[in-house]
Design an enzyme around this catalytic site. Structure first.
Site, PDB file in Angstrom:
ATOM      1  N   CYS A  48       0.839  -1.200   0.000  1.00 38.69           N
ATOM      2  CA  CYS A  48       0.000   0.000   0.000  1.00 38.69           C
ATOM      3  C   CYS A  48       0.870   1.245   0.000  1.00 38.69           C
ATOM      4  CB  CYS A  48      -0.920  -0.005   1.225  1.00 38.69           C
ATOM      5  SG  CYS A  48      -2.036   1.421   1.266  1.00 38.69           S
ATOM      6  N   CYS A  50      -0.367   4.379   0.370  1.00 36.23           N
ATOM      7  CA  CYS A  50      -1.028   5.530   0.995  1.00 36.23           C
ATOM      8  C   CYS A  50      -0.131   6.160   2.059  1.00 36.23           C
ATOM      9  CB  CYS A  50      -2.387   5.142   1.572  1.00 36.23           C
ATOM     10  SG  CYS A  50      -2.344   4.448   3.231  1.00 36.23           S
ATOM     11  N   CYS A  53      -0.665   4.485   6.130  1.00 37.54           N
ATOM     12  CA  CYS A  53      -0.179   3.187   6.604  1.00 37.54           C
ATOM     13  C   CYS A  53       1.254   3.275   7.123  1.00 37.54           C
ATOM     14  CB  CYS A  53      -0.238   2.143   5.482  1.00 37.54           C
ATOM     15  SG  CYS A  53      -1.889   1.534   5.124  1.00 37.54           S
TER      16      CYS A  53
END
Length: 191
Positions: A48, A50, A53
């Site tokens: 991920c 993003c 996180c």
């Protein structure tokens, strides 16, 4: 060009068996670590990009997947856990000492992913977790400081490591979100 995606992805970890029954996640504290017992194999494990996180030092991506929340229990030092951002959709519970995220929970009962907790399997010493299946929110690493000119190389590296690349979630997860929304609106049609 060598791109450090994440230690688990870079090592080419293999898919664990579906029968794997979980393990214990530990924060990075050298003494009195927070411990969270997981009694399930992880699902939808993915890289991920993003900005919310938790990522290990030097990694462009986190590796995060989901387990049923009833399979998650805090077994040591719950007093050290704090929610990072109580306004976020995913309530990320992190160690207040070292900052490591142990699990994230969706508290909104109307959300399609309610009942699932997000975990970082690399925090477990047990072997057998499913390896990442895809990469999500890839463009978001630009927000973390990756130059846009490097994105073709990042996407190529992810694909070379066997991960499908998405700038949102995988099609299966997007279908689950859309199905949930359609049911809530009364527009869902089966077959």
């Amino acid at each position: 060009m060598n791109i450090n995606i994440h230690p688990v992805v870079d090592a080419g970890e293999k898919k664990g068996p579906d029968s794997f029954s979980g393990g214990t996640l530990r924060c990075k504290c050298s003494s009195s670590p927070v411990e969270v017992k997981i009694e399930s194999q992880v699902a939808f494990n993915h890289a991920c990009g993003c900005t919310k996180c938790w990522k290990p030092s030097g990694a462009l991506f986190s590796v995060v997947g989901v387990v049923p929340k009833e399979k998650v229990s805090i077994t040591a030092h719950p007093e050290k856990l704090q929610v990072i951002d109580d306004r976020a959709l995913i309530q990320r519970h992190a160690c207040s000492t070292c900052g490591t995220h142990l699990y994230g929970r969706i508290e909104n009962k109307e959300h399609a992913f309610y009942g699932l907790d997000f975990i970082h399997t690399e925090l477990s010493k047990e072997e057998g977790w499913h390896s990442p299946l895809f990469a999500a929110f890839v463009s978001s690493i630009i927000e973390s400081g990756t130059p846009p000119s490097k994105m073709d190389d990042v996407r190529k590296s992810l694909k070379d490591k066997g991960l499908e690349v998405y700038d949102c979630l995988s099609p299966v997860l997007m279908d689950l979100l859309a199905t949930h929304a359609a049911k809530a609106k009364g527009t869902y049609k089966d077959s």
